[in-house]
Design a protein around this motif. Structure first.
Motif, PDB file in Angstrom:
ATOM      1  N   LEU A 143      39.097 -40.094  66.839  1.00 57.96           N
ATOM      2  CA  LEU A 143      39.130 -40.135  68.300  1.00 57.96           C
ATOM      3  C   LEU A 143      40.484 -39.684  68.847  1.00 57.96           C
ATOM      4  N   ASN A 179      42.323 -37.460  68.016  1.00 60.12           N
ATOM      5  CA  ASN A 179      42.483 -35.997  68.030  1.00 60.12           C
ATOM      6  C   ASN A 179      41.494 -35.322  68.980  1.00 60.12           C
ATOM      7  N   GLU A 180      40.652 -36.119  69.609  1.00 60.42           N
ATOM      8  CA  GLU A 180      39.671 -35.561  70.540  1.00 60.42           C
ATOM      9  C   GLU A 180      40.329 -35.257  71.886  1.00 60.42           C
ATOM     10  N   THR A 181      39.779 -34.292  72.609  1.00 60.30           N
ATOM     11  CA  THR A 181      40.294 -33.954  73.936  1.00 60.30           C
ATOM     12  C   THR A 181      39.188 -34.171  74.966  1.00 60.30           C
ATOM     13  N   ARG A 208      30.743 -40.256  76.131  1.00 62.85           N
ATOM     14  CA  ARG A 208      31.971 -39.485  76.329  1.00 62.85           C
ATOM     15  C   ARG A 208      32.971 -40.322  77.127  1.00 62.85           C
ATOM     16  N   ARG A 266      34.420 -43.113  74.920  1.00 62.03           N
ATOM     17  CA  ARG A 266      35.410 -42.626  73.957  1.00 62.03           C
ATOM     18  C   ARG A 266      36.722 -42.264  74.663  1.00 62.03           C
ATOM     19  N   LYS A 296      40.237 -44.224  73.905  1.00 56.78           N
ATOM     20  CA  LYS A 296      41.423 -43.445  73.531  1.00 56.78           C
ATOM     21  C   LYS A 296      42.601 -43.793  74.434  1.00 56.78           C
TER      22      LYS A 296
END
Length: 403
Positions: free
Chosen positions: A97, A99-101, A142, A145, A149
């Motif tokens: 997570l 590293n997610e954008t 979405r 998450r 984050k």
């Protein structure tokens, strides 16, 4: 010799409870993270601290006591909470997570971290009005998450040596009592549960700003069911003293420009345009208590009754004024949030986290209290109250700067 100031403040009961929980870490890890023989040889970490029962790292004690305090030092309950948290983090894929954008044009107006308070604690700002619900909550997972984050990014700023919690600011300007979409309700419910279950005692103080009259009534209704420790983490700012109250905890130059005297718009450090925010109502109460120790049993009917009782001519300023915070009221989260705490769509995170109990000394994360801030008899919540049952307006999303 104890060097960590938070560990030094433990009560004898907490010292003993932490010792027992630490000894149980091998079994907790084994039950939470089934693994191969090779994987089992590696000691996992939680918030960059190894879960090693033989560790001399006092940061581990600070983390473990959070789970114990959240469960009133009940060993079985704290063990289960820690086990469940570790299992959830693996299932949720927290490492991936980070590293997610996420689309800043959608989420930068919902919440962001911006600098710190006077004690060095990170501050998370959450906005509940003027949100385009179809964009923000169109994809519930979405949103969840993104919010987790944001919470994790806040925790990364906590070293468990100098600071052990964070501050939450919940802004309800422009929030409406009605109009929440089914997705918004579902996202709110889920994020509140995540914050309560997995981020204990991270709320130092939680500020409620630009609260409409009906939000104040809901706070008053829920006050009797809130644990005192959670209630002390809430500061309700009257509209005419908003900046004055916030600057008792946060240096004005560290506030987003929207809260600085004489400014309504500006460019944040990211270079994005910051605009005045409007809070999302339906999440006020639930989000408010996302980090609190005990879930409330308040029903939607109770909330509706509280709102119905409010005279139609009551002004926002009158409704949001509350009594001065007590001397031992924490500086926020959440607190509380909760606080914790976290912390709803923008929770907090959060909580969530809770304040020290009667037999637990109030650590720095819950000490200072403002002279004019209002923590009220009138109404406050930390991280997961039923304010979330009132509904936010489905307005245009404003672009807000994240930091």
């Amino acid at each position: 010799m104890v060097e960590n100031k938070f560990v030094a403040a433990f009560t004898p009961a907490e010292v003993e409870a932490v010792k027992k929980l630490k000894e149980a870490l091998p079994d907790i890890v084994k039950n939470a993270l089934p693994s191969t023989t090779e994987e089992a040889a590696a000691i996992p970490d939680l918030w960059n601290v190894k879960l090693d029962k033989d560790s001399k790292d006092e940061r581990l004690d600070v983390i473990l006591v959070k789970f114990l305090r959240a469960r009133n030092l009940q060993m079985d309950a704290a063990t289960k909470m820690l086990t469940d948290t570790l299992a959830w983090r693996r299932e949720f894929k927290i490492d991936a997570l980070m590293n997610e954008t996420f689309d800043e044009s959608i989420f930068s107006s919902v919440g962001y971290l911006h600098k710190s308070d006077k004690n060095g604690r990170p501050v998370c700002y959450n906005f509940y009005g003027d949100l385009d619900q179809n964009k923000v909550f169109g994809d519930v997972q979405r949103f969840i998450r993104w919010r987790v984050k944001l919470m994790e990014e806040g925790v990364e700023l906590i070293d468990f040596v100098n600071i052990d919690s964070m501050v939450q600011v919940h802004d309800y300007k422009g929030a409406s009592m009605f109009g929440r979409t089914a997705n918004a309700k579902a996202a709110t419910q889920e994020i509140i549960k995540i914050m309560q279950d997995n981020y204990p005692e991270f709320l130092a103080v939680k500020f409620f700003v630009n609260v409409p009259w009906w939000g104040s009534k809901i706070f008053k209704l829920l006050r009797p069911v809130l644990p005192e420790a959670t209630f002390k983490k809430f500061v309700v700012c009257s509209n005419d003293e908003l900046t004055t109250t916030l600057t008792q905890y946060i240096a004005e130059e560290n506030l987003p420009t929207v809260y600085q005297t004489g400014k309504s718009r500006a460019v944040q450090s990211t270079g994005q345009t910051e605009e005045k925010k409007t809070p999302k109502t339906s999440m006020i109460l639930k989000e408010a208590t996302a980090f609190s120790r005990e879930p409330t049993a308040t029903t939607d009917a109770d909330v509706a009754a509280a709102v119905k009782e409010e005279p139609t001519k009551t002004t926002t300023t009158e409704a949001t004024q509350t009594p001065t915070a007590t001397a031992d009221a924490p500086i926020v989260e959440p607190v509380q949030a909760p606080s914790t705490t976290a912390d709803a769509p923008v929770a907090e995170p959060v909580q969530a986290p809770s304040a020290a109990t009667a037999d637990t000394p109030v650590t720095e994360s819950a000490q200072a209290t403002p002279s004019k801030a209002t923590v009220s008899t009138v109404d406050d919540d930390d991280d997961d109250l039923k304010i979330d049952q009132v509904e936010p307006a489905n307005d245009k999303a404003d672009s807000k700067t994240s930091a």
